[in-house]
Each structure stands twice: as C-alpha cells, then as structure tokens.
Design a protein around this motif. Structure first.
Motif, PDB file in Angstrom:
ATOM      1  N   PRO A  90       0.836  -1.212   0.000  1.00 36.98           N
ATOM      2  CA  PRO A  90       0.000   0.000   0.000  1.00 36.98           C
ATOM      3  C   PRO A  90       0.867   1.257   0.000  1.00 36.98           C
ATOM      4  CG  PRO A  90      -0.106  -1.138   2.121  1.00 36.98           C
ATOM      5  CD  PRO A  90       0.729  -1.997   1.239  1.00 36.98           C
ATOM      6  N   GLU A  91       0.267   2.384  -0.401  1.00 35.84           N
ATOM      7  CA  GLU A  91       1.001   3.640  -0.440  1.00 35.84           C
ATOM      8  C   GLU A  91       1.320   4.108   0.979  1.00 35.84           C
ATOM      9  OE1 GLU A  91       0.779   7.860  -2.767  1.00 35.84           O
ATOM     10  OE2 GLU A  91      -1.070   6.690  -2.526  1.00 35.84           O
ATOM     11  N   PHE A  92       2.483   4.753   1.135  1.00 31.11           N
ATOM     12  CA  PHE A  92       2.873   5.197   2.468  1.00 31.11           C
ATOM     13  C   PHE A  92       2.254   6.551   2.783  1.00 31.11           C
ATOM     14  CE2 PHE A  92       5.610   6.784   5.868  1.00 31.11           C
ATOM     15  CZ  PHE A  92       5.565   5.697   6.716  1.00 31.11           C
ATOM     16  N   GLN A  93       1.225   6.535   3.584  1.00 33.81           N
ATOM     17  CA  GLN A  93       0.538   7.756   4.020  1.00 33.81           C
ATOM     18  C   GLN A  93       0.381   7.700   5.529  1.00 33.81           C
ATOM     19  OE1 GLN A  93      -2.936   6.935   1.587  1.00 33.81           O
ATOM     20  NE2 GLN A  93      -2.522   8.772   0.355  1.00 33.81           N
ATOM     21  N   ARG A  94       0.600   8.836   6.179  1.00 33.19           N
ATOM     22  CA  ARG A  94       0.502   8.889   7.638  1.00 33.19           C
ATOM     23  C   ARG A  94      -0.350  10.085   8.015  1.00 33.19           C
ATOM     24  NH1 ARG A  94       1.463   5.545  11.201  1.00 33.19           N
ATOM     25  NH2 ARG A  94       2.833   6.792  12.492  1.00 33.19           N
ATOM     26  N   GLN A 149     -11.405  12.550   9.828  1.00 29.24           N
ATOM     27  CA  GLN A 149     -11.207  11.455  10.786  1.00 29.24           C
ATOM     28  C   GLN A 149      -9.959  10.673  10.434  1.00 29.24           C
ATOM     29  OE1 GLN A 149     -15.014   9.738  10.384  1.00 29.24           O
ATOM     30  NE2 GLN A 149     -14.614   8.807   8.389  1.00 29.24           N
ATOM     31  N   GLU A 150      -9.572   9.811  11.352  1.00 31.73           N
ATOM     32  CA  GLU A 150      -8.343   9.052  11.159  1.00 31.73           C
ATOM     33  C   GLU A 150      -8.358   8.368   9.801  1.00 31.73           C
ATOM     34  OE1 GLU A 150      -7.273   5.413  13.560  1.00 31.73           O
ATOM     35  OE2 GLU A 150      -5.907   6.831  14.520  1.00 31.73           O
ATOM     36  N   HIS A 151      -7.236   8.458   9.094  1.00 32.01           N
ATOM     37  CA  HIS A 151      -7.093   7.866   7.775  1.00 32.01           C
ATOM     38  C   HIS A 151      -7.261   6.355   7.846  1.00 32.01           C
ATOM     39  CE1 HIS A 151      -5.818   7.662   3.640  1.00 32.01           C
ATOM     40  NE2 HIS A 151      -4.776   6.894   3.934  1.00 32.01           N
ATOM     41  N   ASP A 152      -7.814   5.747   6.753  1.00 33.29           N
ATOM     42  CA  ASP A 152      -8.014   4.303   6.813  1.00 33.29           C
ATOM     43  C   ASP A 152      -7.003   3.521   5.982  1.00 33.29           C
ATOM     44  OD1 ASP A 152      -8.882   4.895   4.334  1.00 33.29           O
ATOM     45  OD2 ASP A 152     -10.918   4.104   4.594  1.00 33.29           O
ATOM     46  N   GLY A 153      -5.890   4.156   5.643  1.00 33.22           N
ATOM     47  CA  GLY A 153      -4.850   3.437   4.898  1.00 33.22           C
ATOM     48  C   GLY A 153      -4.095   2.459   5.779  1.00 33.22           C
ATOM     49  N   PHE A 154      -3.389   1.526   5.143  1.00 32.85           N
ATOM     50  CA  PHE A 154      -2.679   0.463   5.855  1.00 32.85           C
ATOM     51  C   PHE A 154      -1.727   0.997   6.910  1.00 32.85           C
ATOM     52  CE2 PHE A 154       1.120  -2.188   6.301  1.00 32.85           C
ATOM     53  CZ  PHE A 154       0.555  -3.370   6.764  1.00 32.85           C
ATOM     54  N   VAL A 156      -1.768   3.590   8.644  1.00 27.45           N
ATOM     55  CA  VAL A 156      -2.393   4.240   9.812  1.00 27.45           C
ATOM     56  C   VAL A 156      -3.264   3.222  10.552  1.00 27.45           C
ATOM     57  CG1 VAL A 156      -3.966   6.034  10.606  1.00 27.45           C
ATOM     58  CG2 VAL A 156      -2.337   6.523   8.749  1.00 27.45           C
ATOM     59  N   LYS A 157      -4.129   2.530   9.817  1.00 26.07           N
ATOM     60  CA  LYS A 157      -5.122   1.648  10.445  1.00 26.07           C
ATOM     61  C   LYS A 157      -4.551   0.315  10.920  1.00 26.07           C
ATOM     62  CE  LYS A 157      -9.285   3.284  10.861  1.00 26.07           C
ATOM     63  NZ  LYS A 157      -9.459   3.942  12.148  1.00 26.07           N
ATOM     64  N   THR A 158      -3.457  -0.122  10.329  1.00 24.32           N
ATOM     65  CA  THR A 158      -2.948  -1.461  10.631  1.00 24.32           C
ATOM     66  C   THR A 158      -1.530  -1.406  11.205  1.00 24.32           C
ATOM     67  OG1 THR A 158      -4.303  -2.331   8.857  1.00 24.32           O
ATOM     68  CG2 THR A 158      -2.550  -3.761   9.657  1.00 24.32           C
ATOM     69  N   ALA A 159      -0.645  -0.713  10.519  1.00 23.83           N
ATOM     70  CA  ALA A 159       0.741  -0.670  10.992  1.00 23.83           C
ATOM     71  C   ALA A 159       0.902   0.429  12.035  1.00 23.83           C
ATOM     72  CB  ALA A 159       1.684  -0.431   9.818  1.00 23.83           C
ATOM     73  N   TYR A 160       2.036   0.383  12.726  1.00 24.07           N
ATOM     74  CA  TYR A 160       2.393   1.400  13.719  1.00 24.07           C
ATOM     75  C   TYR A 160       1.335   1.592  14.783  1.00 24.07           C
ATOM     76  CZ  TYR A 160       5.842   2.266  10.146  1.00 24.07           C
ATOM     77  OH  TYR A 160       6.829   2.090   9.224  1.00 24.07           O
TER      78      TYR A 160
END
Lengths: 298, 298
Positions: A90-94, A149-154, A156-160
């Motif tokens: 997935p794209e790296f977005q934070r 609201q909190e981003h739902d990308g990988f 943010v939602k899954t990693a870290y």
C-alpha cells in the motif's frame, strides 16, 4: 486540500519564503530493538541502529495550514510522499492529529544539518514531527490534506499501532484494542564500549545517548554489577527538547571477568526504563534497561 | 575424630544432654532457580521450589567440638551422613570452615518444628549451618571429623562451587577459578498470586518471602509496570536472622491486561536483587528480581 477553506499549491521556492524554523530531532523507528522481544515478532529485526539525530530546517506546518484555513471539521493532517509503492504494497501515508500538526515545532523540512535535504532523507521535503516515532517523518512529501477522521490506509489503520492494554507475550490483539504509536519513550543507547569489547583491568569509559520523545532526560544511571547497584552518569551540556542527550561514565574494574554494563534513563515526567519489556505484537517501543557485555582480562 | 585431642562417640541420648539451641532457618538449594539461566546449565531444573524454612533444635556443634578439643591444625569440620551412595555416585560429604562450625548458631539438630526430625529430613541428626546454602545441612549425620585442609571429595572439590570472577554466559571455568558456595544471597519469592492467575480489575494482593542468608532483609519493593516504578511492600513482624521474612503488597489494577508483578529485596548490607543474572556453570545462586505474570480481565 481537504477540510480547508482555500486549497492551494506551493512550489519549494514559495515554501522557503515562509518563516524559517529549525529543530534538532532524534528520529527513531518504532520497531528499533524489535529483535529483543520474546516471543519474537515479525518485521525488520532491528537491534539498536534504527535511530539518529539531525537538525532540520524548514517552514512550519502551522503556517502552511493557516494559509489554507482549516475548517472546524478538520481533525487530522494527512501526509503523503511521492514514493511509489513497490508491488502490491500500500502507499505510504501517515496522519497527524491537528494539535500536533499545528505545534510550533512541527516543520516541513527542506534542509538537514544546514544542507539541502539529501535524496535518501526525503528531498525535496520531509515532515518532521518532533518526539514522535520516525514513521511520522514522511519523506519526499508532496501532498498535505486536512481530513475529518483518522485515515483508513494500511500505514495508519494497521501498521504502527500498539495495544491500549498490557498484553501477554504471544497474545493476539484485536484491531479495536490497538492505538497509533505516537511519542517515543524514555530510552538509552550505549555506544562505547561495544558488545564484546575487551579491556585490561582498570578504568573503563562508557558513552551513550538517552532520549524520551517530547520529554527531557533528567538523569542516566549506570551499573556494572548486573543491575544490583547504580550510580549517576555525567550528562552532556547540550539539551535540546527533542534530541538525544549524551551521557558518560567511568567504571574502575579491578578484577578480570565478564561484566554486564547497564544504562537506565529517567525523563522529566518520572518515566524510567523498565526491567522487563512490554511485549506487543509488532515489537514496538522496546526500551528495556540497556545492556552491553564486556570482557576484562589481565 | 581427626585433628582433635580426644576423639569420642556420642549416642543421641548423650547428645540431647548438651545445652539445647533452637534456630529458625531458611534452607535453600544453591541450584534453586537454575532453570532460569540462559544458556541453560545441567542439573535439576529447579524453578522456585527448592527452599523452605523450619525451626531446628539440637546441640551446638561448638559444644561437641569443645568436648573433643580441636587442635591448632584443625581448619575444617567434615560432615558425613549415613546415606549410602547410589551406584557409582560419590559419598555425600561436606565441610565447614572452623569459624562457621564453632558459631553459636550452628547446631546438630534432632528436632524440627518441635518434633523429632522426620526421616526425610535426616533422622536422627542433621547439621544446620544457618544462612549457608542447603547442601551444608547434611542429613542422617553420624560422623564429624576435624580436618587440616579442604576435603577433596566430589561434593566439596567439584560440586557446589561458584566462579571467583564474573564469567560470560556459556564460558568454561577452570577448577582453580571456582570457590565453594557459602552464604545464600538476597532473594525474594512471590507465592501469591501464582503465575498465570486471573483477576477482575480491582485490588490484587501480593504475598511473598524474602531472605538473604546471614543478613537481614531491610526492604522489599514491588512493581506492576514491568519494573519501571517501585513501591515499598509491608514487611511481616517476625524477624529471625536466618529465616525468610514475609512481605505483602496491594496493587489497584483498573485496566484489563497482562501484568508482570515484580519483587526486589534489599538486605542490611545494601545488597539488592539484580536486574540480570550472573551466569555460572552450575546455575547456582539465581536471585534476579522476582517476576509473576497475571491476567486481568473485566
């Protein structure tokens, strides 16, 4: 763009005309020390190397957001870099909560240590979110959005993410019980001597760094007797809020043998490095008392 | 017999006519905790069970030695039991330096907790060498000799020895670098709760014992946050020199999760349980900070 009054595009030259801010920051990967967890966890098996300190100069993210006019609905700032995902990654977005994004020390940096940002460090622009784990410091930054609201990308939602409760080693944790890793925790690193170093009986000098994210280090204690007794290390003079602080100590070791040298840092909130790790499924925020084994031979 | 003026034989009844002495003693196998060492070491893989406390009554070894008249050449007292070696195992014989043998608290016990010594505990007679590791407490004792130098039997010259210098984990140690284990070291044991115990959020009570061989326990500290912070436990009122001391503490645990409860004892010589073990080839004297993991669920 996003939850703002006036979306706009800025060139690097235009960004450089905004007031300059410089911050000295210790950036550490949340997974630094991951390899020390038992049971072991997947991910890059970092030992001690995933941390560094640099001086970053750039424009304040707050000034950029002010120009755009954040709406009352804006809660997070999404940071996106120009790096393309490899394969199916997935794209790296934070994203950063608005309060931290607006903080006077949060910078979009175009210089590092007084030089233009090197390509490897994110040229032309890198987000610097001081005191927070390194993955917030998005490189090759080219897009900033305010989101509701909190981003739902990988990433943010899954990693870290870290459990919001103490979990048993090896335990699976439901996604609902996981929260984003934010600030770095109190920690120290012994750079001198290195593991396995050999000495003759006499004075052994220790050197290291200690850091605690957004907090200041107030003391570092050191031990040469397996952590039964401790004495204060001498702290270096340089004290920047987000940068690691140097410490040094001496041990007079008269008898030959194998010694475990330890360091234990305390921050200005009273947090101290623990005896035992707090296991978590991604192996984040390892900050157990630092240990280096040396060999003293006549 | 041995380096004495007047060798003699005593019946149990004759021994009982000597002045009585009672000592309350914590006996611990030097190998208690052996299984926790890494790298692992051979021997019975004790965890926490090889320790107990009892009240022993008997005659002072000093009174028996006085009757015999120790010569100036006598340096050690050899203790031999009636147990026969199994197969090719060497006979179990131990020796005590003369100063410890003559100590007013060193007794040849024929009673345990006010009853005749049970067979399993060495009936009719057991040496009690207070504060020293359990292997000195020879059972089924039937022969005492005064000898001029350290005994050369297996259980003195080879077993129950500890390196006289700090050795690296896994390192082989030359016999010349090994010394007899004598006094027990500062240590604690949590008996309540047990590993894996389950609780609802609220008050969790901890109970345990701490001991330090010939020294007194001055404090026990406890932690519920992986050893980052510590508070004092309450010590029990009974304080016998050689016996373990009870401690108790309460934790108010509001949030569900897996918690590591710890205890760390300090003795009146300032010795404190260490963070990391001091590895040794026989796995003796394990006394790292005590840890028990519990599970709190709503």
């Amino acid at each position: 763009d996003g939850e703002v009054e006036k979306p706009f595009t800025l060139t690097l030259d235009e960004l450089k005309k905004l007031p300059k801010a410089t911050v000295t920051v210790t950036l550490e990967c949340a997974g630094n020390g991951r390899s020390f967890y038992e049971p072991s966890v997947p991910g890059i098996q970092w030992e001690r190397g995933a941390v560094g300190t640099a001086r970053f100069t750039g424009a304040r993210l707050a000034d950029v957001l002010k120009k755009a006019g954040v709406k009352a609905t804006g809660k997070y700032v999404l940071l996106d870099g120009a790096d393309k995902a490899v394969g199916k990654q997935p794209e790296f977005q934070r994203n950063v909560p608005l309060a931290k994004a607006l903080h006077v020390d949060t910078v979009l940096a175009y210089e590092m240590n007084g030089e233009p940002l090197p390509a490897l460090h994110g040229f032309p622009l890198r987000a610097v979110i001081p005191g927070w784990e390194g993955a917030y410091a998005v490189k090759w930054l080219n897009h900033v959005s305010v989101i509701a609201q909190e981003h739902d990308g990988f990433f943010v939602k899954t990693a870290y993410r870290y459990p919001n409760r103490r979990v048993a080693p090896g335990e699976a944790v439901a996604p609902a019980d996981m929260e984003p890793v934010k600030g770095l925790v109190v920690k120290s690193l012994i750079h001198t001597p290195l593991e396995g170093a050999k000495f003759k009986p006499g004075v052994v000098k220790m050197g290291g760094f200690a850091w605690a994210g957004e907090s200041f280090i107030t003391k570092v204690e050191v031990s040469m007797d397996n952590g039964a007794s401790w004495k204060l290390a001498k702290l270096g003079k340089e004290k920047e809020r987000y940068a690691w602080q140097a410490f040094e100590a001496e041990f007079n070791i008269a008898a030959a043998g194998s010694y475990l040298l330890m360091a234990r840092a305390t921050d200005d909130k009273g947090n101290v490095q623990p005896v035992a790790p707090q296991w978590n499924p991604s192996g984040y925020l390892w900050n157990v008392i630092e240990k280096v084994r040396i060999d003293v031979k006549a």
